[in-house]
Design an enzyme around this catalytic site. Structure first.
Site, PDB file in Angstrom:
ATOM      1  N   CYS A   2     -39.273  64.644 -15.144  1.00  0.00           N
ATOM      2  CA  CYS A   2     -38.424  63.925 -16.098  1.00  0.00           C
ATOM      3  C   CYS A   2     -39.280  63.245 -17.173  1.00  0.00           C
ATOM      4  O   CYS A   2     -40.503  63.139 -17.054  1.00  0.00           O
ATOM      5  CB  CYS A   2     -37.524  62.917 -15.370  1.00  0.00           C
ATOM      6  N   HIS A  97     -35.767  52.321 -14.466  1.00  0.00           N
ATOM      7  CA  HIS A  97     -36.517  51.538 -15.450  1.00  0.00           C
ATOM      8  C   HIS A  97     -35.803  50.226 -15.700  1.00  0.00           C
ATOM      9  O   HIS A  97     -34.581  50.131 -15.578  1.00  0.00           O
ATOM     10  CB  HIS A  97     -36.706  52.307 -16.764  1.00  0.00           C
TER      11      HIS A  97
END
Ligand code: AMP
Length: 111
Positions: A2, A97
């Site tokens: 990713c 994140h």
């Protein structure tokens, strides 16, 4: 791999503000505040929903690093830490994140 795994591996450049063996902090490419840093675990965890007893140590470590990352970024008057999880929260990158935001008076609303 990713996008954020590639950034963590150094395959895609980023404007790093902190890095150690297990986490990375870098400037968001489209900042929503004067200071907008993304803090990620280097291992691939898709979102908050992917946190487990097996991988939570890195998340704990990430949180332990937040005060020093914030201080280093100049956030002496406070900051906000946000993680979008899933479609309703508009998560656009499927790698856990945390948005570290500040450098101005942030809005009172969270939505
Ligand atoms: P989210 O929408 O919560 O999944 O947040 C993803 C964030 O990643 C957004 O704020 C984007 O601006 C940011 N972003 C996307 N690509 C990059 C990149 N190559 N470098 C830095 N930040 C990025």
């Amino acid at each position: 791999m990713c996008l954020f795994c590639k950034i963590a591996a150094g395959e895609i450049p980023s404007n790093k503000v902190y890095e150690d063996e297990t986490i990375l902090a870098f400037r968001d490419i489209n900042p929503q505040a004067p200071v907008h840093v993304l803090v990620i675990p280097k291992i691939h965890i898709p979102s908050l929903d992917g946190i487990t007893p097996e991988n939570s140590a890195v998340v704990t470590h990430l949180f332990e690093c937040i005060p020093s990352i914030a201080k280093e970024a100049g956030l002496v008057n406070g900051y906000r830490l946000v993680s979008n999880c899933g479609p309703d929260a508009c998560q656009s990158v499927p790698h856990l994140h945390f948005h570290l935001l500040g450098g101005k008076q942030l809005s009172e609303t969270m939505n």
